[in-house]
Design an enzyme around this catalytic site. Structure first.
Site, mmCIF file in Angstrom:
data_model
loop_
_atom_site.group_PDB
_atom_site.id
_atom_site.type_symbol
_atom_site.label_atom_id
_atom_site.label_comp_id
_atom_site.label_asym_id
_atom_site.label_seq_id
_atom_site.Cartn_x
_atom_site.Cartn_y
_atom_site.Cartn_z
ATOM 1 N N ARG A 1 0.859 -1.173 0.000
ATOM 2 C CA ARG A 1 0.000 0.000 0.000
ATOM 3 C C ARG A 1 0.900 1.229 0.000
ATOM 4 N NH1 ARG A 1 -3.014 -1.197 5.191
ATOM 5 N NH2 ARG A 1 -1.958 -3.182 5.249
ATOM 6 N N ARG B 1 -3.395 7.006 2.426
ATOM 7 C CA ARG B 1 -3.332 7.596 3.748
ATOM 8 C C ARG B 1 -2.210 8.587 3.986
ATOM 9 N NH1 ARG B 1 -4.018 2.495 7.502
ATOM 10 N NH2 ARG B 1 -2.227 1.859 6.301
ATOM 11 N N ARG C 1 -10.523 11.399 -0.124
ATOM 12 C CA ARG C 1 -11.279 10.542 0.795
ATOM 13 C C ARG C 1 -12.324 11.308 1.594
ATOM 14 N NH1 ARG C 1 -13.000 7.334 2.798
ATOM 15 N NH2 ARG C 1 -11.910 6.140 4.374
ATOM 16 N N ASP D 1 -8.441 -3.084 -3.135
ATOM 17 C CA ASP D 1 -8.172 -3.752 -1.855
ATOM 18 C C ASP D 1 -8.389 -5.247 -2.053
ATOM 19 O OD1 ASP D 1 -7.669 -3.000 1.164
ATOM 20 O OD2 ASP D 1 -8.978 -4.745 1.124
ATOM 21 N N TYR E 1 -9.924 -13.101 6.933
ATOM 22 C CA TYR E 1 -10.943 -12.047 7.083
ATOM 23 C C TYR E 1 -12.344 -12.649 7.095
ATOM 24 C CZ TYR E 1 -7.583 -8.269 6.706
ATOM 25 O OH TYR E 1 -6.550 -7.414 6.955
HETATM 26 O O1 CP3 Z 1 -1.403 2.381 -2.928
HETATM 27 C C1 CP3 Z 1 -2.211 1.670 -2.314
HETATM 28 O O2 CP3 Z 1 -2.711 1.999 -1.251
HETATM 29 C C2 CP3 Z 1 -2.506 0.348 -2.963
HETATM 30 C C3 CP3 Z 1 -3.826 -0.203 -2.760
HETATM 31 C C4 CP3 Z 1 -4.003 -1.235 -1.636
HETATM 32 C C5 CP3 Z 1 -4.937 -1.080 -0.574
HETATM 33 N N1 CP3 Z 1 -5.002 -2.259 0.102
HETATM 34 C C6 CP3 Z 1 -5.734 0.130 -0.312
HETATM 35 C C7 CP3 Z 1 -6.202 0.383 1.079
HETATM 36 C C8 CP3 Z 1 -3.439 -2.500 -1.530
HETATM 37 C C9 CP3 Z 1 -2.331 -3.120 -2.365
HETATM 38 C C10 CP3 Z 1 -4.094 -3.133 -0.424
HETATM 39 C C11 CP3 Z 1 -3.834 -4.527 -0.038
HETATM 40 C C12 CP3 Z 1 -4.322 -5.011 1.258
HETATM 41 N N2 CP3 Z 1 -5.469 -4.678 1.948
HETATM 42 C C13 CP3 Z 1 -3.670 -6.035 1.982
HETATM 43 C C14 CP3 Z 1 -2.428 -6.782 1.512
HETATM 44 C C15 CP3 Z 1 -1.196 -5.967 1.629
HETATM 45 C C16 CP3 Z 1 -0.786 -5.646 3.038
HETATM 46 O O3 CP3 Z 1 -0.677 -4.472 3.314
HETATM 47 O O4 CP3 Z 1 -0.539 -6.583 3.815
HETATM 48 C C17 CP3 Z 1 -4.408 -6.273 3.141
HETATM 49 C C18 CP3 Z 1 -4.070 -7.229 4.240
HETATM 50 C C19 CP3 Z 1 -5.551 -5.414 3.110
HETATM 51 C C20 CP3 Z 1 -6.664 -5.343 4.102
HETATM 52 C C21 CP3 Z 1 -6.790 -3.934 4.566
HETATM 53 N N3 CP3 Z 1 -7.527 -2.967 3.928
HETATM 54 C C22 CP3 Z 1 -6.150 -3.319 5.670
HETATM 55 C C23 CP3 Z 1 -5.246 -4.020 6.640
HETATM 56 C C24 CP3 Z 1 -6.510 -1.973 5.660
HETATM 57 C C25 CP3 Z 1 -5.988 -0.858 6.549
HETATM 58 C C26 CP3 Z 1 -6.855 -0.538 7.686
HETATM 59 C C27 CP3 Z 1 -6.385 0.758 8.320
HETATM 60 O O5 CP3 Z 1 -6.954 1.795 7.995
HETATM 61 O O6 CP3 Z 1 -5.434 0.693 9.116
HETATM 62 C C28 CP3 Z 1 -7.368 -1.771 4.581
HETATM 63 C C29 CP3 Z 1 -7.950 -0.501 4.164
HETATM 64 C C30 CP3 Z 1 -7.186 0.147 3.062
HETATM 65 N N4 CP3 Z 1 -6.835 -0.500 1.897
HETATM 66 C C31 CP3 Z 1 -6.773 1.506 3.006
HETATM 67 C C32 CP3 Z 1 -6.158 1.661 1.754
HETATM 68 C C33 CP3 Z 1 -5.600 2.917 1.165
HETATM 69 C C34 CP3 Z 1 -7.059 2.587 4.036
HETATM 70 C C35 CP3 Z 1 -8.446 3.032 3.661
HETATM 71 C C36 CP3 Z 1 -8.852 4.403 4.057
HETATM 72 O O7 CP3 Z 1 -8.628 5.360 3.283
HETATM 73 O O8 CP3 Z 1 -9.490 4.531 5.098
#
Ligand code: CP3
Length: 340
Positions: free
Chosen positions: A2, A6, A15, A51, A126
């Site tokens: 990611r 954020r 967002r 995601d 999940y």
């Molecule tokens: O540039 C990028 O951000 C790439 C896009 C991306 C997201 N999720 C966007 C996201 C990618 C590649 C992912 C993969 C993802 N999502 C994984 C595998 C990679 C890793 O990091 O281990 C996993 C386990 C997830 C599940 C997930 N979704 C998590 C753990 C979270 C974070 C929760 C938090 O806010 O702490 C998300 C939400 C998420 N996915 C966000 C983003 C940008 C935050 C969302 C927001 O804007 O609130």
């Protein structure tokens, strides 16, 4: 990893007007957010903005992504009957918006696009836990006590992931990354028994497409050799194992990716610089994709990321190493680990 999410003010701004899943389902927005870190940081590849839970929605799973929490599943999957309810994924029908974003990005980007999916264990965690989990105990309980339901769940998820990744490559992704983020919870024995066969099926099922397959898990130091053998070209190493040691564990014939601690990006520049140079030195200048060991932390100063990217770019050519410059990667990441 990611990378956009954020830490960038332009992402946070967007967002305030759009939900996370709304961005994933709207190609113009997903394209815009994918491009944000490319414009600002000048990284050498883009990771698709989406995601890992997006395809699950298309399989009939009701879910949301809660800020600061992560994915939350409305009706967790805890029995054979629940597994039965999962629909097969037909990417063009279930997630057309993702493929549309990939197609637009592939034609717009000057660097390769990395498509991605969550691996079956991480998706299952999940689905079974109902959300993020510290020890994944419900997931393991299902795995140990209802092996048939577990196998069916893994098989269905693997079918979906394989179809999903193939569709992304066919739409123009130049590489794919399979995130088994939480698989480090398992012993090597359990990984081999309960997870590896389905991951092998996914990675093997992508082989004919000729794009690099990156495979990554957090805290998976004890599994690196197995994760490579599952059929990866590149194995991601988090920051807990030094990258030179990670390379040994992965074995010959693979590239490694990583592995700067994301928290290092919160440090003063001299500390960050020293840690990044250590990763580069240990990476040895070949068959190494420099990256963080996990996603960018929200509190990271984008200015530090900009300096970090410049540092890596300045370092690489001087060592005659990867030469992973924007210029060279324009043609796509269509190289195998050996060529890297
Ligand atoms: O540039 C990028 O951000 C790439 C896009 C991306 C997201 N999720 C966007 C996201 C990618 C590649 C992912 C993969 C993802 N999502 C994984 C595998 C990679 C890793 O990091 O281990 C996993 C386990 C997830 C599940 C997930 N979704 C998590 C753990 C979270 C974070 C929760 C938090 O806010 O702490 C998300 C939400 C998420 N996915 C966000 C983003 C940008 C935050 C969302 C927001 O804007 O609130």
């Amino acid at each position: 990893m990611r990378q956009a999410g954020r830490s960038l003010p332009e992402y946070r701004d967007l967002r305030t007007r759009h939900g996370m899943l709304e961005i994933c389902r709207t190609p113009e927005l997903a394209v815009e957010v994918t491009l944000q870190p490319i414009r600002r940081l000048g990284v050498d590849a883009a990771i698709l903005f989406s995601d890992i839970v997006v395809p699950l929605q298309a399989m009939g799973v009701a879910l949301e992504i809660r800020p600061g929490v992560g994915p939350v599943i409305e009706h967790p999957i805890r029995s054979d009957a629940d597994v039965e309810g999962l629909l097969p994924l037909v990417p063009e029908e279930g997630v057309p918006y993702v493929l549309e974003a990939v197609r637009a990005l592939a034609s717009e980007l000057e660097v390769p696009l990395i498509g991605f999916a969550g691996a079956p264990f991480t998706l299952a965690s999940y689905l079974v836990e109902g959300g993020p989990s510290k020890n994944h105990s419900r997931t393991k309980a299902l795995m140990y006590s209802e092996p048939q339901a577990w196998r069916r769940l893994m098989r269905r998820l693997a079918d979906a992931v394989l179809a999903y990744l193939r569709a992304q490559v066919e739409a123009g992704a130049g590489a794919v990354q399979l995130f088994d983020s939480w698989v480090g919870e398992l012993s090597a024995d359990d990984y081999s028994t309960y997870v590896l066969p389905e991951v092998e099926r996914i990675l093997g099922g992508l082989a004919d497409l000729g794009v690099p397959r990156i495979h990554f898990g957090v805290g998976s130091g004890e599994l690196l050799g197995l994760m490579a053998q599952a059929g990866a070209d590149v194995v991601g190493v988090d920051w807990r194992v030094p990258i030179d040691e990670g390379r040994k564990r992965v074995g010959d014939g693979y590239a490694v990716q990583g592995n700067l601690d994301p928290a290092a990006c919160l440090a003063p520049w001299d500390v960050l610089e020293a840690k990044a140079l250590d990763v580069l030195e240990r990476g040895g200048g070949h068959a190494h994709v420099f990256n963080l060991g996990h996603g960018v932390l929200p509190a990271t100063d984008p200015g530090s990321l900009e300096r970090l990217v410049d540092l890596v770019h300045d370092w690489s050519p001087s060592r005659g190493g990867l030469g992973w410059t924007a210029e060279q990667s324009r043609g796509g990441l269509g190289r195998t680990a050996e060529q890297i």
